[in-house]
Design a protein around this motif. Structure first.
Motif, PDB file in Angstrom:
ATOM      1  N   GLU A  96       0.840  -1.215   0.000  1.00 23.94           N
ATOM      2  CA  GLU A  96       0.000   0.000   0.000  1.00 23.94           C
ATOM      3  C   GLU A  96       0.863   1.249   0.000  1.00 23.94           C
ATOM      4  N   ASN A  97       1.950   1.247   0.772  1.00 26.10           N
ATOM      5  CA  ASN A  97       2.845   2.399   0.789  1.00 26.10           C
ATOM      6  C   ASN A  97       3.596   2.537  -0.533  1.00 26.10           C
ATOM      7  N   ALA A  98       3.896   1.415  -1.191  1.00 24.31           N
ATOM      8  CA  ALA A  98       4.545   1.480  -2.505  1.00 24.31           C
ATOM      9  C   ALA A  98       3.626   2.141  -3.524  1.00 24.31           C
ATOM     10  N   ILE A  99       2.319   1.788  -3.517  1.00 24.81           N
ATOM     11  CA  ILE A  99       1.357   2.427  -4.413  1.00 24.81           C
ATOM     12  C   ILE A  99       1.274   3.914  -4.124  1.00 24.81           C
ATOM     13  N   GLU A 100       1.302   4.273  -2.832  1.00 22.83           N
ATOM     14  CA  GLU A 100       1.255   5.693  -2.451  1.00 22.83           C
ATOM     15  C   GLU A 100       2.446   6.422  -3.054  1.00 22.83           C
ATOM     16  N   ASP A 101       3.621   5.843  -3.005  1.00 21.30           N
ATOM     17  CA  ASP A 101       4.815   6.481  -3.570  1.00 21.30           C
ATOM     18  C   ASP A 101       4.716   6.567  -5.099  1.00 21.30           C
ATOM     19  N   THR A 102       4.140   5.523  -5.739  1.00 15.99           N
ATOM     20  CA  THR A 102       4.003   5.533  -7.203  1.00 15.99           C
ATOM     21  C   THR A 102       3.095   6.668  -7.649  1.00 15.99           C
ATOM     22  N   ILE A 103       1.958   6.853  -6.964  1.00 13.87           N
ATOM     23  CA  ILE A 103       1.034   7.944  -7.310  1.00 13.87           C
ATOM     24  C   ILE A 103       1.745   9.293  -7.144  1.00 13.87           C
ATOM     25  N   PHE A 104       2.570   9.415  -6.104  1.00 12.45           N
ATOM     26  CA  PHE A 104       3.292  10.675  -5.887  1.00 12.45           C
ATOM     27  C   PHE A 104       4.237  10.971  -7.060  1.00 12.45           C
ATOM     28  N   TYR A 105       4.994   9.989  -7.470  1.00 11.84           N
ATOM     29  CA  TYR A 105       5.962  10.222  -8.548  1.00 11.84           C
ATOM     30  C   TYR A 105       5.270  10.411  -9.895  1.00 11.84           C
ATOM     31  N   LEU A 106       4.074   9.795 -10.109  1.00 14.06           N
ATOM     32  CA  LEU A 106       3.303  10.076 -11.315  1.00 14.06           C
ATOM     33  C   LEU A 106       2.868  11.540 -11.364  1.00 14.06           C
ATOM     34  N   GLY A 107       2.484  12.059 -10.197  1.00 15.44           N
ATOM     35  CA  GLY A 107       2.138  13.471 -10.128  1.00 15.44           C
ATOM     36  C   GLY A 107       3.319  14.365 -10.456  1.00 15.44           C
ATOM     37  N   GLU A 108       4.508  13.987 -10.015  1.00 20.54           N
ATOM     38  CA  GLU A 108       5.708  14.755 -10.313  1.00 20.54           C
ATOM     39  C   GLU A 108       6.026  14.702 -11.817  1.00 20.54           C
ATOM     40  N   ALA A 109       5.817  13.537 -12.401  1.00 23.77           N
ATOM     41  CA  ALA A 109       6.069  13.417 -13.844  1.00 23.77           C
ATOM     42  C   ALA A 109       5.102  14.266 -14.649  1.00 23.77           C
ATOM     43  N   LEU A 110       3.799  14.298 -14.236  1.00 17.62           N
ATOM     44  CA  LEU A 110       2.827  15.147 -14.909  1.00 17.62           C
ATOM     45  C   LEU A 110       3.207  16.606 -14.779  1.00 17.62           C
ATOM     46  N   ARG A 111       3.646  17.005 -13.652  1.00 23.97           N
ATOM     47  CA  ARG A 111       4.012  18.419 -13.434  1.00 23.97           C
ATOM     48  C   ARG A 111       5.189  18.817 -14.304  1.00 23.97           C
ATOM     49  N   ARG A 112       6.118  17.921 -14.505  1.00 22.01           N
ATOM     50  CA  ARG A 112       7.304  18.250 -15.297  1.00 22.01           C
ATOM     51  C   ARG A 112       7.082  18.022 -16.805  1.00 22.01           C
ATOM     52  N   GLY A 113       5.910  17.477 -17.135  1.00 17.62           N
ATOM     53  CA  GLY A 113       5.620  17.286 -18.555  1.00 17.62           C
ATOM     54  C   GLY A 113       6.184  16.023 -19.149  1.00 17.62           C
ATOM     55  N   VAL A 114       6.596  15.089 -18.313  1.00 17.28           N
ATOM     56  CA  VAL A 114       7.149  13.825 -18.800  1.00 17.28           C
ATOM     57  C   VAL A 114       6.036  12.970 -19.397  1.00 17.28           C
ATOM     58  N   ILE A 115       4.854  12.962 -18.801  1.00 14.93           N
ATOM     59  CA  ILE A 115       3.690  12.227 -19.297  1.00 14.93           C
ATOM     60  C   ILE A 115       2.556  13.219 -19.427  1.00 14.93           C
ATOM     61  N   ASP A 116       1.588  12.821 -20.229  1.00 12.16           N
ATOM     62  CA  ASP A 116       0.429  13.696 -20.397  1.00 12.16           C
ATOM     63  C   ASP A 116      -0.644  13.327 -19.396  1.00 12.16           C
ATOM     64  N   LEU A 117      -1.728  14.102 -19.443  1.00  8.52           N
ATOM     65  CA  LEU A 117      -2.773  13.948 -18.451  1.00  8.52           C
ATOM     66  C   LEU A 117      -3.513  12.635 -18.628  1.00  8.52           C
ATOM     67  N   GLU A 118      -3.725  12.197 -19.854  1.00 10.53           N
ATOM     68  CA  GLU A 118      -4.498  10.977 -20.075  1.00 10.53           C
ATOM     69  C   GLU A 118      -3.765   9.769 -19.503  1.00 10.53           C
ATOM     70  N   VAL A 119      -2.462   9.699 -19.696  1.00 13.63           N
ATOM     71  CA  VAL A 119      -1.679   8.586 -19.130  1.00 13.63           C
ATOM     72  C   VAL A 119      -1.696   8.636 -17.602  1.00 13.63           C
ATOM     73  N   PHE A 120      -1.573   9.843 -17.062  1.00 11.74           N
ATOM     74  CA  PHE A 120      -1.578  10.018 -15.596  1.00 11.74           C
ATOM     75  C   PHE A 120      -2.873   9.505 -14.997  1.00 11.74           C
ATOM     76  N   LEU A 121      -4.020   9.918 -15.608  1.00 11.30           N
ATOM     77  CA  LEU A 121      -5.297   9.509 -15.048  1.00 11.30           C
ATOM     78  C   LEU A 121      -5.508   8.011 -15.178  1.00 11.30           C
ATOM     79  N   LYS A 122      -5.064   7.423 -16.272  1.00 12.56           N
ATOM     80  CA  LYS A 122      -5.233   5.995 -16.473  1.00 12.56           C
ATOM     81  C   LYS A 122      -4.509   5.197 -15.400  1.00 12.56           C
ATOM     82  N   HIS A 123      -3.262   5.523 -15.178  1.00 11.57           N
ATOM     83  CA  HIS A 123      -2.482   4.779 -14.171  1.00 11.57           C
ATOM     84  C   HIS A 123      -2.982   5.060 -12.740  1.00 11.57           C
ATOM     85  N   VAL A 124      -3.390   6.306 -12.470  1.00 15.64           N
ATOM     86  CA  VAL A 124      -3.872   6.647 -11.116  1.00 15.64           C
ATOM     87  C   VAL A 124      -5.135   5.874 -10.810  1.00 15.64           C
ATOM     88  N   ARG A 125      -6.052   5.704 -11.797  1.00 15.80           N
ATOM     89  CA  ARG A 125      -7.282   4.955 -11.539  1.00 15.80           C
ATOM     90  C   ARG A 125      -6.963   3.491 -11.195  1.00 15.80           C
TER      91      ARG A 125
END
Length: 390
Positions: free
Chosen positions: A335-364
């Motif tokens: 559960e804590n690993a998933i929490e860290d993954t969601i955090f780093y996905l948010g960081e990637a979206l902020r920096r423009g590494v991934i787009d919003l559609e990919v971010f939302l797909k993985h977060v769901r």
């Protein structure tokens, strides 16, 4: 008044430590009692030493049985006055004799409780004079010296009995007496002379004079009077000194008893402290032994851990004791690993590494899995009897 005070200051200039207090009290006394005069004279102490001291010499009026008599006195003031009591004497004239009693000895020295309990500023010279007047009014310190007449029969060595007088008129034979007798410049009232007394402590009641034809006992009575006076003076002085010694010894005894009680209480407190300190030392020794034992155990554990640290895996170190606890641990880690993954996905979206559609797909996907892990972990904690919160 100012001139008298200045003269007294000059007289007391040498030797007196508290001159102003002494001058003030002397002035107060001589203002009320005009017959008392301040004089500087040499006073001889019992040990033979002498010193120039101030004295008040003269007469004080004393009321006795309705008549007023002038009693001659002398009050000596020490150089430490008023912090030491005066020395008082009765000074009889040649026509008087001292009547010894509990307040006056054969030498004329006056003993009063007021002098014995003297304490400045509660005690003062004026009050002392008033106390002497009151005491002398109850027990006169002097009486008139008995008179003698020529014997009536030449072949007998005798003389007529002396006539005793009390205050008031009395009949007498022989030549008339002067109605106003005086004693060395000290006037006395016309109502009568001092009471004649054959022995100290007793007055002779008024009697009519009589003539005796037998042998007289005047000489024997005089010797008995002197002997009784001396015995009375010595006994009074011994009783007075014995009382002083007993009072002093009683005071010392009371002080010693109080000190003994304080020492006993202190001794008891010391014993309690020693007992308590002994118990504390026993506890300290026991704790020291316990600490030494624990220290040995810690050293052994550290050595064991040092030996196992090189070949041990960190995952193997933390091993749950039951399968249920192992499941809870794995669920918590995932559960804590998933929490860290969601955090780093948010960081990637902020920096423009991934787009919003990919971010939302993985977060769901991750959120759905995280929800399932949390629900399963709460169920496992409840089964293990642990709290639901973590």
């Amino acid at each position: 008044m100012a001139a008298n005070e200045n003269a007294l200051r000059k007289m007391l200039a040498k030797g007196y430590k508290y001159r102003d207090l002494t001058v003030r009290e002397i002035t107060n006394v001589i203002t009320q009692y005009k017959d008392l005069k301040p004089l500087m004279d040499s006073y001889v102490f019992n040990d033979g030493s002498s010193r120039e001291l101030m004295s008040l010499t003269g007469t004080v009026p004393v009321s006795y049985r309705g008549n007023t008599y002038n009693i001659p006195i002398c009050v000596w003031l020490l150089d430490t006055y008023p912090y030491n009591p005066p020395i008082c004497f009765v000074k009889p004239t040649h026509t008087m004799m001292i009547k010894t009693g509990k307040h006056v000895d054969a030498n004329g020295k006056v003993y009063l409780p007021y002098l014995h309990e003297w304490k400045h500023p509660q005690s003062d010279l004026f009050s002392l004079i008033q106390v002497m007047i009151m005491v002398f009014g109850e027990e006169p310190p002097v009486f008139s010296r008995p008179t003698t007449q020529a014997p009536y029969q030449p072949f007998q060595a005798a003389s007529p009995t002396s006539t005793a007088y009390m205050p008031g008129p009395a009949a007498s034979y022989g030549p008339p007496r002067s109605p106003n007798p005086s004693f060395q410049g000290y006037p006395y009232p016309a109502t009568g002379s001092y009471p004649a007394s054959p022995a100290p402590g007793h007055f002779t009641p008024p009697v009519s004079p009589s003539v005796t034809t037998g042998p007289s006992r005047d000489a024997t009575i005089g010797e008995d009077t002197i002997r009784a006076s001396l015995v009375s003076a010595v006994s009074d002085k011994l009783r007075w000194r014995m009382k002083e010694e007993m009072d002093r010894a009683q005071a010392e005894l009371d002080a010693l008893k109080k000190t003994e009680e304080d020492l006993k209480r202190g001794h008891q407190r010391l014993e309690d402290m020693i007992t308590r300190i002994g118990q504390e030392m026993t506890d300290v020794d026991r704790n020291i032994e316990l600490l030494k034992q624990k220290d040995e155990e810690m050293k052994a554990a550290l050595e064991k851990m040092d030996n196992q640290s090189e070949s041990s895996d960190i995952d193997d170190v933390i091993v749950p004791t039951a399968p249920l606890y192992r499941q809870i641990l794995n669920l918590y880690a995932e559960e804590n690993a998933i929490e860290d993954t969601i955090f780093y996905l948010g960081e990637a979206l902020r920096r423009g590494v991934i787009d919003l559609e990919v971010f939302l797909k993985h977060v769901r996907v991750l959120s759905r899995k995280q929800f399932q892990l949390r629900a399963l972990m709460q169920k496992a904690r409840k089964t293990a009897g642990l709290s639901e919160t973590y």
